[in-house]
Scaffold this motif. Structure first.
Motif, PDB file in Angstrom:
ATOM      1  N   ALA A 167     -22.342   6.718   0.330  1.00  0.00           N
ATOM      2  CA  ALA A 167     -22.057   8.156   0.344  1.00  0.00           C
ATOM      3  C   ALA A 167     -20.762   8.466   1.089  1.00  0.00           C
ATOM      4  O   ALA A 167     -20.114   9.481   0.804  1.00  0.00           O
ATOM      5  N   ASP A 168     -20.382   7.592   2.022  1.00  0.00           N
ATOM      6  CA  ASP A 168     -19.137   7.818   2.766  1.00  0.00           C
ATOM      7  C   ASP A 168     -17.903   7.724   1.877  1.00  0.00           C
ATOM      8  O   ASP A 168     -16.822   8.192   2.245  1.00  0.00           O
ATOM      9  N   LEU A 169     -18.059   7.144   0.673  1.00  0.00           N
ATOM     10  CA  LEU A 169     -16.935   7.013  -0.252  1.00  0.00           C
ATOM     11  C   LEU A 169     -16.867   8.138  -1.281  1.00  0.00           C
ATOM     12  O   LEU A 169     -15.925   8.182  -2.080  1.00  0.00           O
ATOM     13  N   LEU A 170     -17.854   9.021  -1.272  1.00  0.00           N
ATOM     14  CA  LEU A 170     -17.865  10.100  -2.262  1.00  0.00           C
ATOM     15  C   LEU A 170     -16.570  10.915  -2.295  1.00  0.00           C
ATOM     16  O   LEU A 170     -16.062  11.215  -3.381  1.00  0.00           O
ATOM     17  N   PRO A 171     -15.991  11.285  -1.150  1.00  0.00           N
ATOM     18  CA  PRO A 171     -14.760  12.090  -1.199  1.00  0.00           C
ATOM     19  C   PRO A 171     -13.591  11.401  -1.892  1.00  0.00           C
ATOM     20  O   PRO A 171     -12.643  12.062  -2.310  1.00  0.00           O
ATOM     21  N   TYR A 172     -13.661  10.065  -2.021  1.00  0.00           N
ATOM     22  CA  TYR A 172     -12.547   9.306  -2.589  1.00  0.00           C
ATOM     23  C   TYR A 172     -12.867   8.728  -3.967  1.00  0.00           C
ATOM     24  O   TYR A 172     -12.030   8.062  -4.566  1.00  0.00           O
ATOM     25  N   SER A 173     -14.084   8.986  -4.453  1.00  0.00           N
ATOM     26  CA  SER A 173     -14.567   8.299  -5.652  1.00  0.00           C
ATOM     27  C   SER A 173     -14.287   9.036  -6.952  1.00  0.00           C
ATOM     28  O   SER A 173     -14.335   8.435  -8.025  1.00  0.00           O
ATOM     29  N   GLY A 174     -14.059  10.345  -6.863  1.00  0.00           N
ATOM     30  CA  GLY A 174     -13.945  11.140  -8.077  1.00  0.00           C
ATOM     31  C   GLY A 174     -15.279  11.410  -8.744  1.00  0.00           C
ATOM     32  O   GLY A 174     -15.331  11.925  -9.863  1.00  0.00           O
ATOM     33  N   VAL A 175     -16.381  11.060  -8.061  1.00  0.00           N
ATOM     34  CA  VAL A 175     -17.725  11.263  -8.594  1.00  0.00           C
ATOM     35  C   VAL A 175     -18.313  12.536  -8.011  1.00  0.00           C
ATOM     36  O   VAL A 175     -18.271  12.748  -6.795  1.00  0.00           O
ATOM     37  N   ALA A 176     -18.844  13.393  -8.868  1.00  0.00           N
ATOM     38  CA  ALA A 176     -19.502  14.617  -8.424  1.00  0.00           C
ATOM     39  C   ALA A 176     -20.945  14.296  -8.046  1.00  0.00           C
ATOM     40  O   ALA A 176     -21.746  13.877  -8.903  1.00  0.00           O
ATOM     41  N   HIS A 177     -21.280  14.472  -6.787  1.00  0.00           N
ATOM     42  CA  HIS A 177     -22.611  14.125  -6.300  1.00  0.00           C
ATOM     43  C   HIS A 177     -23.705  14.862  -7.062  1.00  0.00           C
ATOM     44  O   HIS A 177     -24.728  14.265  -7.452  1.00  0.00           O
ATOM     45  N   GLU A 178     -23.526  16.129  -7.310  1.00  0.00           N
ATOM     46  CA  GLU A 178     -24.555  16.912  -8.004  1.00  0.00           C
ATOM     47  C   GLU A 178     -24.767  16.415  -9.432  1.00  0.00           C
ATOM     48  O   GLU A 178     -25.898  16.397  -9.930  1.00  0.00           O
ATOM     49  N   GLU A 179     -23.686  16.015 -10.088  1.00  0.00           N
ATOM     50  CA  GLU A 179     -23.830  15.470 -11.441  1.00  0.00           C
ATOM     51  C   GLU A 179     -24.601  14.158 -11.420  1.00  0.00           C
ATOM     52  O   GLU A 179     -25.476  13.917 -12.259  1.00  0.00           O
ATOM     53  N   LEU A 180     -24.296  13.307 -10.448  1.00  0.00           N
ATOM     54  CA  LEU A 180     -25.014  12.048 -10.329  1.00  0.00           C
ATOM     55  C   LEU A 180     -26.496  12.286 -10.059  1.00  0.00           C
ATOM     56  O   LEU A 180     -27.359  11.672 -10.698  1.00  0.00           O
ATOM     57  N   LEU A 181     -26.808  13.185  -9.128  1.00  0.00           N
ATOM     58  CA  LEU A 181     -28.210  13.507  -8.849  1.00  0.00           C
ATOM     59  C   LEU A 181     -28.916  14.039 -10.093  1.00  0.00           C
ATOM     60  O   LEU A 181     -30.058  13.661 -10.384  1.00  0.00           O
ATOM     61  N   ARG A 182     -28.246  14.899 -10.813  1.00  0.00           N
ATOM     62  CA  ARG A 182     -28.840  15.475 -12.029  1.00  0.00           C
ATOM     63  C   ARG A 182     -29.134  14.386 -13.060  1.00  0.00           C
ATOM     64  O   ARG A 182     -30.204  14.383 -13.686  1.00  0.00           O
ATOM     65  N   ASN A 183     -28.212  13.459 -13.221  1.00  0.00           N
ATOM     66  CA  ASN A 183     -28.415  12.389 -14.199  1.00  0.00           C
ATOM     67  C   ASN A 183     -29.541  11.449 -13.781  1.00  0.00           C
ATOM     68  O   ASN A 183     -30.309  10.978 -14.625  1.00  0.00           O
ATOM     69  N   VAL A 184     -29.635  11.156 -12.493  1.00  0.00           N
ATOM     70  CA  VAL A 184     -30.748  10.326 -12.009  1.00  0.00           C
ATOM     71  C   VAL A 184     -32.074  11.022 -12.288  1.00  0.00           C
ATOM     72  O   VAL A 184     -33.024  10.408 -12.797  1.00  0.00           O
ATOM     73  N   ARG A 185     -32.148  12.300 -11.980  1.00  0.00           N
ATOM     74  CA  ARG A 185     -33.412  13.022 -12.150  1.00  0.00           C
ATOM     75  C   ARG A 185     -33.747  13.258 -13.613  1.00  0.00           C
ATOM     76  O   ARG A 185     -34.922  13.366 -13.980  1.00  0.00           O
ATOM     77  N   ASP A 186     -32.732  13.296 -14.470  1.00  0.00           N
ATOM     78  CA  ASP A 186     -32.994  13.427 -15.908  1.00  0.00           C
ATOM     79  C   ASP A 186     -33.710  12.199 -16.449  1.00  0.00           C
ATOM     80  O   ASP A 186     -34.611  12.314 -17.288  1.00  0.00           O
ATOM     81  N   VAL A 187     -33.314  11.016 -15.994  1.00  0.00           N
ATOM     82  CA  VAL A 187     -33.927   9.791 -16.518  1.00  0.00           C
ATOM     83  C   VAL A 187     -35.114   9.331 -15.691  1.00  0.00           C
ATOM     84  O   VAL A 187     -35.955   8.566 -16.169  1.00  0.00           O
TER      85      VAL A 187
END
Length: 222
Positions: A167-187
């Motif tokens: 999670a400490d790399l999120l600001p540098y990853s270009g990954v939207a945390h909310e989108e990732l959470l949504r995709n995990v919860r979808d599957v």
């Protein structure tokens, strides 16, 4: 002349499932709770265990089965935190129940209460092999991208818990945390989801509290 067709196909995983059933009974007879941790290579399984095991040490006696194609580097890292580890080196892209059976027997002189299995780094194959475990955990590095849970849904779908690491790399990853959470919860709508940094310690208290609660519940059933 009538022709009789005889089915000779055997499900590919049939023998593995038989070993897994034997494992499950073997673990139950010895009151061992088993946690299978799966992820892609480099997601941080060993680092998560290095941080988690000392946090559990006051409650449970633990051991680890390490799976890798080569080397015992991860097993050595686990031993350095004072926990017994058995290394499995295999040419396969996953551990199977027979391998786990042989490795678990090496601990019989002093059985752990909790046995962790660090599976081979692969987002596909390990999801298909029952090892006789009680809990399945998918560890996922946030820098792998928000789309991966939908591209590799089986491992996420079958997991009791999804740990989003680095999670400490999120600001540098270009990954939207909310989108990732949504995709995990979808599957995997039933799975518990934790966002952590095994490096900094962020979120580890919540993850360990959940794990402790689940292990204690398993112990109550044994």
């Amino acid at each position: 002349m009538m022709t009789e067709r005889i089915a000779v196909e055997t499900p590919v995983l049939k023998k593995n499932d038989e070993y897994a059933a034997e494992n499950r009974q073997w673990f139950a007879d010895r009151s061992v709770s088993v946690v299978n941790i799966m992820s892609a290579p480099g997601a941080g399984k060993t680092t998560l265990l290095e941080k988690t095991l000392p946090m559990l040490g006051g409650r449970f006696r633990c051991a680890v089965i390490e799976g890798d194609l080569q080397t015992d580097l991860d097993a050595e890292r686990i031993r350095k935190v004072g926990v017994r580890a058995h290394q499995i080196n295999t040419t396969c892209c996953h551990l199977d129940a027979r391998m786990v059976q042989g490795a678990a027997e090496t601990f019989e002189d002093a059985m752990p209460e909790v046995l962790f299995i660090e599976n081979i780094g692969n987002l596909v194959c390990p999801a298909s092999y029952d090892l006789g475990e009680h809990l399945k955990v998918t560890l996922f590095s946030v820098v792998e991208g928000a789309d991966k849970p939908k591209k590799y849904p089986k491992m996420f779908r079958m997991s009791d818990c999804v740990v989003l690491n680095k999670a400490d790399l999120l600001p540098y990853s270009g990954v939207a945390h909310e989108e990732l959470l949504r995709n995990v919860r979808d599957v995997s709508p039933e799975a518990e989801v934790f966002t952590v940094s095994a490096r900094t310690g962020e979120g580890l208290d919540e993850w360990v509290a959940w794990l402790t609660k689940r292990i204690e519940a398993l112990k109550g059933k044994s």
